[in-house]
Design a protein around this motif. Structure first.
Motif, PDB file in Angstrom:
ATOM      1  N   GLU A 153       0.817  -1.215   0.000  1.00  0.00           N
ATOM      2  CA  GLU A 153       0.000   0.000   0.000  1.00  0.00           C
ATOM      3  C   GLU A 153       0.850   1.264   0.000  1.00  0.00           C
ATOM      4  N   ALA A 154       2.092   1.146   0.496  1.00  0.00           N
ATOM      5  CA  ALA A 154       2.971   2.306   0.599  1.00  0.00           C
ATOM      6  C   ALA A 154       3.985   2.358  -0.539  1.00  0.00           C
ATOM      7  N   THR A 155       3.703   1.645  -1.617  1.00  0.00           N
ATOM      8  CA  THR A 155       4.650   1.530  -2.728  1.00  0.00           C
ATOM      9  C   THR A 155       3.980   1.937  -4.036  1.00  0.00           C
ATOM     10  N   CYS A 156       4.724   2.640  -4.870  1.00  0.00           N
ATOM     11  CA  CYS A 156       4.210   3.012  -6.189  1.00  0.00           C
ATOM     12  C   CYS A 156       5.265   2.708  -7.250  1.00  0.00           C
ATOM     13  N   ALA A 157       4.807   2.473  -8.455  1.00  0.00           N
ATOM     14  CA  ALA A 157       5.712   2.190  -9.574  1.00  0.00           C
ATOM     15  C   ALA A 157       5.323   3.059 -10.757  1.00  0.00           C
ATOM     16  N   VAL A 158       6.263   3.865 -11.230  1.00  0.00           N
ATOM     17  CA  VAL A 158       6.041   4.766 -12.358  1.00  0.00           C
ATOM     18  C   VAL A 158       7.087   4.448 -13.421  1.00  0.00           C
ATOM     19  N   PHE A 159       6.663   4.378 -14.677  1.00  0.00           N
ATOM     20  CA  PHE A 159       7.632   4.031 -15.715  1.00  0.00           C
ATOM     21  C   PHE A 159       7.247   4.631 -17.061  1.00  0.00           C
ATOM     22  N   CYS A 160       8.232   4.675 -17.940  1.00  0.00           N
ATOM     23  CA  CYS A 160       7.996   5.135 -19.301  1.00  0.00           C
ATOM     24  C   CYS A 160       8.593   4.114 -20.266  1.00  0.00           C
ATOM     25  N   VAL A 161       8.020   4.041 -21.440  1.00  0.00           N
ATOM     26  CA  VAL A 161       8.457   3.092 -22.458  1.00  0.00           C
ATOM     27  C   VAL A 161       8.648   3.822 -23.779  1.00  0.00           C
ATOM     28  N   ASP A 162       9.456   3.233 -24.647  1.00  0.00           N
ATOM     29  CA  ASP A 162       9.672   3.849 -25.956  1.00  0.00           C
ATOM     30  C   ASP A 162       8.427   3.770 -26.830  1.00  0.00           C
ATOM     31  N   THR A 163       7.671   2.690 -26.652  1.00  0.00           N
ATOM     32  CA  THR A 163       6.448   2.495 -27.427  1.00  0.00           C
ATOM     33  C   THR A 163       5.443   1.711 -26.595  1.00  0.00           C
ATOM     34  N   LEU A 164       4.164   1.984 -26.825  1.00  0.00           N
ATOM     35  CA  LEU A 164       3.111   1.240 -26.131  1.00  0.00           C
ATOM     36  C   LEU A 164       2.738  -0.048 -26.868  1.00  0.00           C
ATOM     37  N   ASP A 165       3.411  -0.304 -27.977  1.00  0.00           N
ATOM     38  CA  ASP A 165       3.023  -1.439 -28.814  1.00  0.00           C
ATOM     39  C   ASP A 165       3.149  -2.777 -28.087  1.00  0.00           C
ATOM     40  N   TYR A 166       4.217  -2.944 -27.302  1.00  0.00           N
ATOM     41  CA  TYR A 166       4.405  -4.218 -26.599  1.00  0.00           C
ATOM     42  C   TYR A 166       3.318  -4.428 -25.546  1.00  0.00           C
ATOM     43  N   LEU A 167       2.959  -3.368 -24.840  1.00  0.00           N
ATOM     44  CA  LEU A 167       1.890  -3.470 -23.852  1.00  0.00           C
ATOM     45  C   LEU A 167       0.556  -3.765 -24.525  1.00  0.00           C
ATOM     46  N   ARG A 168       0.349  -3.186 -25.702  1.00  0.00           N
ATOM     47  CA  ARG A 168      -0.885  -3.456 -26.439  1.00  0.00           C
ATOM     48  C   ARG A 168      -0.942  -4.919 -26.879  1.00  0.00           C
ATOM     49  N   ARG A 169       0.168  -5.417 -27.413  1.00  0.00           N
ATOM     50  CA  ARG A 169       0.207  -6.805 -27.881  1.00  0.00           C
ATOM     51  C   ARG A 169      -0.116  -7.782 -26.748  1.00  0.00           C
ATOM     52  N   GLY A 170       0.378  -7.476 -25.552  1.00  0.00           N
ATOM     53  CA  GLY A 170       0.161  -8.369 -24.421  1.00  0.00           C
ATOM     54  C   GLY A 170      -1.149  -8.136 -23.705  1.00  0.00           C
ATOM     55  N   GLY A 171      -1.964  -7.193 -24.195  1.00  0.00           N
ATOM     56  CA  GLY A 171      -3.252  -6.924 -23.579  1.00  0.00           C
ATOM     57  C   GLY A 171      -3.169  -6.156 -22.283  1.00  0.00           C
ATOM     58  N   ARG A 172      -2.018  -5.528 -22.010  1.00  0.00           N
ATOM     59  CA  ARG A 172      -1.859  -4.789 -20.748  1.00  0.00           C
ATOM     60  C   ARG A 172      -2.324  -3.355 -20.847  1.00  0.00           C
ATOM     61  N   ILE A 173      -2.577  -2.891 -22.065  1.00  0.00           N
ATOM     62  CA  ILE A 173      -3.100  -1.536 -22.242  1.00  0.00           C
ATOM     63  C   ILE A 173      -3.974  -1.553 -23.488  1.00  0.00           C
ATOM     64  N   GLY A 174      -4.982  -0.704 -23.522  1.00  0.00           N
ATOM     65  CA  GLY A 174      -5.940  -0.728 -24.615  1.00  0.00           C
ATOM     66  C   GLY A 174      -5.347  -0.282 -25.939  1.00  0.00           C
ATOM     67  N   ALA A 175      -5.900  -0.806 -27.030  1.00  0.00           N
ATOM     68  CA  ALA A 175      -5.428  -0.448 -28.365  1.00  0.00           C
ATOM     69  C   ALA A 175      -5.612   1.037 -28.638  1.00  0.00           C
TER      70      ALA A 175
END
Length: 281
Positions: A153-175
């Motif tokens: 509950e006291a932990t957060c994770a923030v990140f950036c990626v070069d492209t959202l394409d990999y997350l889209r392919r894996g269904g982790r983020i919407g198309a």
């Protein structure tokens, strides 16, 4: 093992090997599938092999450990003298690992408390460390579980990626979100919240995204006692620079870890990932 308790997590915690050894934490590996070859994360596939496969656009998928894999780990802990086991795992929104552990726990020879931490990477690692430290101090099974949940509950994770394409392919983020990022040429800042990946902010350039990531973590750290982990995939130089900035700017910093993510997370983020996990003690 700590007294009568054993702490088990999974390979997506990305705990440094020395931390696993020092606190006697076992990390059950998830599986990465390259084409028709199934490999265990952390033992049979390297970040370099994964990066090459992704850049070549070879099929890469991931899968949970089997319930039998967890059952073997639980039996081994019991044979070693554990009278109770805390089994801590990545968000059930990302993987069926939690469900596999639950199935195995039903047949375990000692009580097993399986926890869906709702987090991943060193956010999960910090939960495992909190449970282990509580067990080392003589805490009960309930105490160790409570410590892990409190740290989550006291932990957060923030990140950036070069492209959202990999997350889209894996269904982790919407198309639609992935398409928006590409169309506008933005570098989104993402956050793990409520066990899922969500858009935090949209930034125009990679350098601005990293600068904004730094500011968010520094602001959230405030004057608290905190641990930080910097993660990357094929971005070691940028990760080292970001870690150095945290050393300079976060006055309540206790522990700082810098590590390349393993194949399971890397398969969904792609090369160029840069992120930070902040955990308040």
């Amino acid at each position: 093992m700590h007294g009568r308790l054993a702490i088990i997590t999974d390979s997506t915690a990305y705990l440094p090997p020395q931390a696993l050894r020092r606190h006697a934490i076992e990390a059950v590996p998830l599986t990465v599938v390259l084409g028709d070859e199934a490999l265990e994360e952390g033992t049979e596939i390297s970040a370099r092999s994964l990066e090459a496969a992704l850049r070549e656009r070879r099929p890469v998928t991931t899968s949970r450990p089997s319930p039998d894999t967890f059952a073997r780990a639980y039996r081994a802990a019991a044979r070693a003298g554990a009278e109770g086991i805390v089994s801590l795992h990545l968000s059930s929104e990302f993987s069926g690992t939690y469900d596999a552990a639950l199935l195995a726990a039903k047949e375990a020879p000692v009580p097993v408390r399986v926890v869906d931490t709702g987090v991943v990477a060193m956010a999960l690692g910090f939960c495992a460390l909190a449970a282990a430290e509580t067990a080392e101090a003589g805490g009960t099974l309930d105490d160790a579980v409570a410590a892990a949940r409190k740290r989550a509950e006291a932990t957060c994770a923030v990140f950036c990626v070069d492209t959202l394409d990999y997350l889209r392919r894996g269904g982790r983020i919407g198309a639609a979100q992935a398409l928006l990022g590409s169309a506008l040429a933005v570098k989104p800042l993402l956050e793990v919240e409520d066990g899922r990946i969500g858009m935090l902010e949209k930034v125009r350039t990679a350098s601005k995204a990293v600068a904004r990531l730094e500011e968010i973590i520094v602001d959230r750290a405030a004057d608290a006692r905190v641990d930080i982990a910097v993660h990357h995939l094929a971005a070691a130089e940028r990760a080292a620079k970001l870690a150095e900035r945290f050393r300079e700017r976060v006055h309540g910093l206790r522990e700082l870890h810098v590590s390349e993510v393993g194949a399971v997370i890397g398969a969904h983020t792609g090369p160029g990932l840069l992120g930070a996990v902040l955990s308040v003690r």
